[in-house]
Design a protein around this motif. Sequence first.
Motif, PDB file in Angstrom:
ATOM      1  N   PRO A 171       0.754  -1.259   0.074  1.00 30.12           N
ATOM      2  CA  PRO A 171      -0.003  -0.030   0.128  1.00 30.12           C
ATOM      3  C   PRO A 171       0.804   1.257  -0.088  1.00 30.12           C
ATOM      4  CG  PRO A 171       0.163  -1.027   2.166  1.00 30.12           C
ATOM      5  CD  PRO A 171       0.435  -1.850   1.369  1.00 30.12           C
ATOM      6  N   ASP A 172       2.066   1.028   0.289  1.00 31.39           N
ATOM      7  CA  ASP A 172       2.872   2.319   0.516  1.00 31.39           C
ATOM      8  C   ASP A 172       3.792   2.410  -1.071  1.00 31.39           C
ATOM      9  OD1 ASP A 172       2.419   2.942   3.089  1.00 31.39           O
ATOM     10  OD2 ASP A 172       4.196   1.534   3.508  1.00 31.39           O
ATOM     11  N   LEU A 173       3.304   1.605  -1.879  1.00 29.85           N
ATOM     12  CA  LEU A 173       3.943   1.704  -3.263  1.00 29.85           C
ATOM     13  C   LEU A 173       2.746   1.704  -4.359  1.00 29.85           C
ATOM     14  CD1 LEU A 173       6.638  -1.094  -2.938  1.00 29.85           C
ATOM     15  CD2 LEU A 173       7.061   1.542  -2.912  1.00 29.85           C
ATOM     16  N   PHE A 174       1.681   1.297  -4.333  1.00 31.75           N
ATOM     17  CA  PHE A 174       0.684   1.186  -5.041  1.00 31.75           C
ATOM     18  C   PHE A 174      -0.852   1.536  -4.779  1.00 31.75           C
ATOM     19  CE2 PHE A 174       3.591  -1.976  -6.345  1.00 31.75           C
ATOM     20  CZ  PHE A 174       4.111  -1.605  -7.367  1.00 31.75           C
ATOM     21  N   GLY A 225      10.867  -4.891   0.538  1.00 26.27           N
ATOM     22  CA  GLY A 225      10.188  -5.980   0.800  1.00 26.27           C
ATOM     23  C   GLY A 225       8.858  -5.892   0.338  1.00 26.27           C
ATOM     24  N   GLN A 226       8.036  -4.864   0.283  1.00 32.98           N
ATOM     25  CA  GLN A 226       6.757  -4.720  -0.188  1.00 32.98           C
ATOM     26  C   GLN A 226       6.719  -4.764  -1.566  1.00 32.98           C
ATOM     27  OE1 GLN A 226       4.165  -1.335   0.924  1.00 32.98           O
ATOM     28  NE2 GLN A 226       5.320  -0.938   2.901  1.00 32.98           N
ATOM     29  N   ALA A 227       7.800  -4.132  -2.246  1.00 30.01           N
ATOM     30  CA  ALA A 227       7.805  -4.410  -3.747  1.00 30.01           C
ATOM     31  C   ALA A 227       7.967  -5.723  -4.170  1.00 30.01           C
ATOM     32  CB  ALA A 227       8.982  -3.610  -4.416  1.00 30.01           C
ATOM     33  N   VAL A 228       8.806  -6.521  -3.412  1.00 29.43           N
ATOM     34  CA  VAL A 228       8.932  -8.045  -3.716  1.00 29.43           C
ATOM     35  C   VAL A 228       7.670  -8.735  -3.549  1.00 29.43           C
ATOM     36  CG1 VAL A 228      10.040 -10.160  -3.040  1.00 29.43           C
ATOM     37  CG2 VAL A 228      11.387  -8.092  -3.148  1.00 29.43           C
ATOM     38  N   GLU A 229       6.856  -8.454  -2.316  1.00 29.62           N
ATOM     39  CA  GLU A 229       5.539  -8.953  -2.323  1.00 29.62           C
ATOM     40  C   GLU A 229       4.475  -8.445  -3.450  1.00 29.62           C
ATOM     41  OE1 GLU A 229       2.773 -11.452  -0.378  1.00 29.62           O
ATOM     42  OE2 GLU A 229       5.062 -11.157   0.111  1.00 29.62           O
ATOM     43  N   ALA A 230       4.767  -7.360  -3.811  1.00 30.53           N
ATOM     44  CA  ALA A 230       3.699  -7.110  -4.955  1.00 30.53           C
ATOM     45  C   ALA A 230       3.973  -7.774  -6.209  1.00 30.53           C
ATOM     46  CB  ALA A 230       3.964  -5.495  -5.232  1.00 30.53           C
ATOM     47  N   VAL A 231       5.393  -7.827  -6.501  1.00 31.60           N
ATOM     48  CA  VAL A 231       5.658  -8.903  -7.634  1.00 31.60           C
ATOM     49  C   VAL A 231       5.045 -10.127  -7.616  1.00 31.60           C
ATOM     50  CG1 VAL A 231       7.589  -9.950  -8.948  1.00 31.60           C
ATOM     51  CG2 VAL A 231       7.670  -7.436  -8.235  1.00 31.60           C
ATOM     52  N   ASP A 232       5.410 -10.630  -6.367  1.00 26.72           N
ATOM     53  CA  ASP A 232       4.935 -12.157  -6.087  1.00 26.72           C
ATOM     54  C   ASP A 232       3.262 -12.385  -6.431  1.00 26.72           C
ATOM     55  OD1 ASP A 232       7.549 -13.020  -5.728  1.00 26.72           O
ATOM     56  OD2 ASP A 232       7.147 -12.814  -3.413  1.00 26.72           O
ATOM     57  N   VAL A 233       2.578 -11.312  -6.026  1.00 35.21           N
ATOM     58  CA  VAL A 233       0.986 -11.545  -5.947  1.00 35.21           C
ATOM     59  C   VAL A 233       0.503 -11.109  -7.344  1.00 35.21           C
ATOM     60  CG1 VAL A 233       1.082 -11.377  -3.296  1.00 35.21           C
ATOM     61  CG2 VAL A 233       0.530  -9.325  -5.002  1.00 35.21           C
TER      62      VAL A 233
END
Length: 66
Positions: A21-24, A46-54
């Motif tokens: 949520p801090d990125l998108f 870390g949030q970015a990696v999670e976003a890529v994964d989902v």
Amino acid sequence: MKIEVDWAACISSGMCTAAAPDLFALDEKSQLLVLVEGELEGSLPGQAVEAVDVCPVQAIRLVGER
């Protein structure tokens, strides 16, 4: 590390907004917005990696060092 989005592939599912949520965010027309330009710092990688994964269509890519 920086975020790149393949806008032609993005379907604005919102999965990345929940994971990072801090990125998108989604705008009023449910189109994806990237909230951070440039190098990611702090907890953002870390949030970015999670976003890529989902991302259901793999429209998000990270470039640079991890």
